[in-house]
Motif scaffolding. Structure first.
Motif, mmCIF file in Angstrom:
data_model
loop_
_atom_site.group_PDB
_atom_site.id
_atom_site.type_symbol
_atom_site.label_atom_id
_atom_site.label_comp_id
_atom_site.label_asym_id
_atom_site.label_seq_id
_atom_site.Cartn_x
_atom_site.Cartn_y
_atom_site.Cartn_z
ATOM 1 N N SER A 133 -25.953 26.972 -37.819
ATOM 2 C CA SER A 133 -26.376 26.624 -36.467
ATOM 3 C C SER A 133 -26.821 25.155 -36.428
ATOM 4 O O SER A 133 -27.039 24.528 -37.461
ATOM 5 C CB SER A 133 -27.522 27.530 -36.028
ATOM 6 O OG SER A 133 -28.710 27.186 -36.706
ATOM 7 N N LYS B 46 -16.737 24.265 -41.013
ATOM 8 C CA LYS B 46 -17.034 25.654 -40.652
ATOM 9 C C LYS B 46 -16.593 25.952 -39.219
ATOM 10 O O LYS B 46 -16.055 27.024 -38.932
ATOM 11 C CB LYS B 46 -18.520 25.938 -40.811
ATOM 12 C CG LYS B 46 -18.949 26.073 -42.250
ATOM 13 C CD LYS B 46 -20.415 26.388 -42.370
ATOM 14 C CE LYS B 46 -20.806 26.456 -43.837
ATOM 15 N NZ LYS B 46 -22.233 26.719 -44.012
ATOM 16 N N LYS C 198 -12.872 26.277 -39.090
ATOM 17 C CA LYS C 198 -12.474 27.560 -39.671
ATOM 18 C C LYS C 198 -12.688 28.684 -38.657
ATOM 19 O O LYS C 198 -11.843 29.572 -38.507
ATOM 20 C CB LYS C 198 -13.289 27.830 -40.929
ATOM 21 C CG LYS C 198 -12.782 28.976 -41.764
ATOM 22 C CD LYS C 198 -13.648 29.177 -42.992
ATOM 23 C CE LYS C 198 -12.950 28.642 -44.202
ATOM 24 N NZ LYS C 198 -13.697 28.901 -45.445
ATOM 25 N N GLN C 199 -13.814 28.626 -37.937
ATOM 26 C CA GLN C 199 -14.086 29.632 -36.913
ATOM 27 C C GLN C 199 -13.073 29.537 -35.775
ATOM 28 O O GLN C 199 -12.666 30.562 -35.223
ATOM 29 C CB GLN C 199 -15.508 29.472 -36.371
ATOM 30 C CG GLN C 199 -16.579 29.918 -37.343
ATOM 31 C CD GLN C 199 -17.981 29.667 -36.820
ATOM 32 O OE1 GLN C 199 -18.227 28.652 -36.177
ATOM 33 N NE2 GLN C 199 -18.886 30.589 -37.113
ATOM 34 N N GLU C 200 -12.684 28.319 -35.436
ATOM 35 C CA GLU C 200 -11.674 28.135 -34.387
ATOM 36 C C GLU C 200 -10.347 28.729 -34.847
ATOM 37 O O GLU C 200 -9.661 29.409 -34.089
ATOM 38 C CB GLU C 200 -11.504 26.647 -34.072
ATOM 39 C CG GLU C 200 -10.450 26.369 -33.009
ATOM 40 C CD GLU C 200 -10.174 24.887 -32.814
ATOM 41 O OE1 GLU C 200 -9.224 24.575 -32.075
ATOM 42 O OE2 GLU C 200 -10.884 24.057 -33.404
ATOM 43 N N ASN D 48 -9.932 31.135 -36.944
ATOM 44 C CA ASN D 48 -10.052 32.602 -36.971
ATOM 45 C C ASN D 48 -10.109 33.200 -35.574
ATOM 46 O O ASN D 48 -10.090 34.422 -35.425
ATOM 47 C CB ASN D 48 -11.305 33.022 -37.747
ATOM 48 C CG ASN D 48 -11.200 32.705 -39.217
ATOM 49 O OD1 ASN D 48 -10.104 32.540 -39.749
ATOM 50 N ND2 ASN D 48 -12.339 32.623 -39.883
ATOM 51 N N GLY D 49 -10.243 32.363 -34.558
ATOM 52 C CA GLY D 49 -10.279 32.851 -33.187
ATOM 53 C C GLY D 49 -11.679 33.108 -32.671
ATOM 54 O O GLY D 49 -11.847 33.657 -31.581
ATOM 55 N N ASP D 50 -12.713 32.728 -33.435
ATOM 56 C CA ASP D 50 -14.088 32.928 -32.989
ATOM 57 C C ASP D 50 -14.484 31.922 -31.907
ATOM 58 O O ASP D 50 -15.355 32.203 -31.079
ATOM 59 C CB ASP D 50 -15.066 32.794 -34.166
ATOM 60 C CG ASP D 50 -14.839 33.860 -35.231
ATOM 61 O OD1 ASP D 50 -14.217 34.896 -34.910
ATOM 62 O OD2 ASP D 50 -15.275 33.655 -36.377
ATOM 63 N N PHE D 51 -13.856 30.741 -31.932
ATOM 64 C CA PHE D 51 -14.130 29.683 -30.965
ATOM 65 C C PHE D 51 -12.836 29.283 -30.286
ATOM 66 O O PHE D 51 -11.781 29.262 -30.907
ATOM 67 C CB PHE D 51 -14.675 28.421 -31.656
ATOM 68 C CG PHE D 51 -16.135 28.430 -31.985
ATOM 69 C CD1 PHE D 51 -17.053 29.108 -31.202
ATOM 70 C CD2 PHE D 51 -16.607 27.730 -33.080
ATOM 71 C CE1 PHE D 51 -18.406 29.099 -31.508
ATOM 72 C CE2 PHE D 51 -17.948 27.714 -33.399
ATOM 73 C CZ PHE D 51 -18.853 28.402 -32.613
ATOM 74 N N SER D 52 -12.951 28.916 -29.000
ATOM 75 C CA SER D 52 -11.791 28.327 -28.332
ATOM 76 C C SER D 52 -11.732 26.853 -28.737
ATOM 77 O O SER D 52 -12.674 26.318 -29.331
ATOM 78 C CB SER D 52 -11.930 28.451 -26.813
ATOM 79 O OG SER D 52 -12.957 27.591 -26.349
ATOM 80 N N GLN E 31 -14.618 24.989 -27.043
ATOM 81 C CA GLN E 31 -15.904 25.273 -27.669
ATOM 82 C C GLN E 31 -16.027 24.524 -28.997
ATOM 83 O O GLN E 31 -17.078 23.981 -29.322
ATOM 84 C CB GLN E 31 -16.064 26.779 -27.928
ATOM 85 C CG GLN E 31 -16.344 27.594 -26.695
ATOM 86 C CD GLN E 31 -16.348 29.081 -27.029
ATOM 87 O OE1 GLN E 31 -15.478 29.570 -27.747
ATOM 88 N NE2 GLN E 31 -17.344 29.784 -26.510
ATOM 89 N N SER E 32 -14.949 24.514 -29.744
ATOM 90 C CA SER E 32 -14.941 23.830 -31.037
ATOM 91 C C SER E 32 -15.220 22.347 -30.849
ATOM 92 O O SER E 32 -16.025 21.756 -31.571
ATOM 93 C CB SER E 32 -13.594 24.044 -31.719
ATOM 94 O OG SER E 32 -13.492 23.257 -32.877
#
Length: 182
Positions: free
Chosen positions: A2, A135, A138-140, A142-146, A149-150
């Protein structure tokens, strides 16, 4: 990670750099000059300030009063080995270090050393930024972030980095003024 965790990590990095800057000598005596001196005490490297009371009776002298006077010789050797350029004077009860005034050449060397420490701090901050951005990417992935948002998160991280780099530069400027003051 965070933003609060990132800020906490960056704050620690800035504090570590500030401690390094405080250990650089200025024109007056300060017990913080001996912060990085470690003494071998019963086989363990121990910070000098844990073994003795450090004081500055005047602007040109540092006085070291060990809790265990039998360790005066060991403390004296550690100060001599510390590459601070000090010659300790042992009178059997306390160790006194005379801090001579700095030459102009020596002041410039200390300014360069301060700049080096500041740059090391900036590199540490940039590494923290890189890890945080990796990180997020990587989240983007994986589809966790658009994608938006990224990008917003990356911009926020860059703003946090800029804030801490500005703080480091402020500490460096203050230290340089302190070093160059006659």
């Amino acid at each position: 990670m965070s933003i609060k965790d990132l800020e906490a990590s960056m704050r620690k990095s800035v504090e570590a750099t500030r401690c390094n800057l405080n250990a650089i000598r200025t024109s007056r005596a300060s017990s913080s000059l001996l912060d990085r001196v470690n003494v071998e005490y019963y086989g363990i490297d121990t910070p000098l300030k844990a073994l003795a009371t450090l004081s500055t009776p005047d602007s040109q002298t540092i006085q070291i009063q060990p809790f265990d006077t039998s360790k005066l010789g060991v403390i004296e050797k550690a100060i001599t080995k510390s590459e601070l350029g000090f010659t300790p004077n042992n009178d059997g009860k306390v160790i006194r270090i005379n801090v001579p005034p700095l030459t102009e050449e020596r002041r410039k060397e200390f300014c360069k050393l301060a700049a080096k420490y500041s740059e090391e701090g900036k590199v540490a901050l940039r590494n923290l930024r890189r890890d945080a951005i990796d990180k997020i990417k990587k989240q983007e992935k994986n589809g966790d972030f658009s994608e938006d948002q990224s990008r917003d998160e990356q911009d926020t991280i860059q703003k946090v980095l800029d804030k801490f780099i500005a703080e480091l530069e402020k500490h460096l400027a203050e230290k340089e003024v302190d070093i160059l003051k006659v």
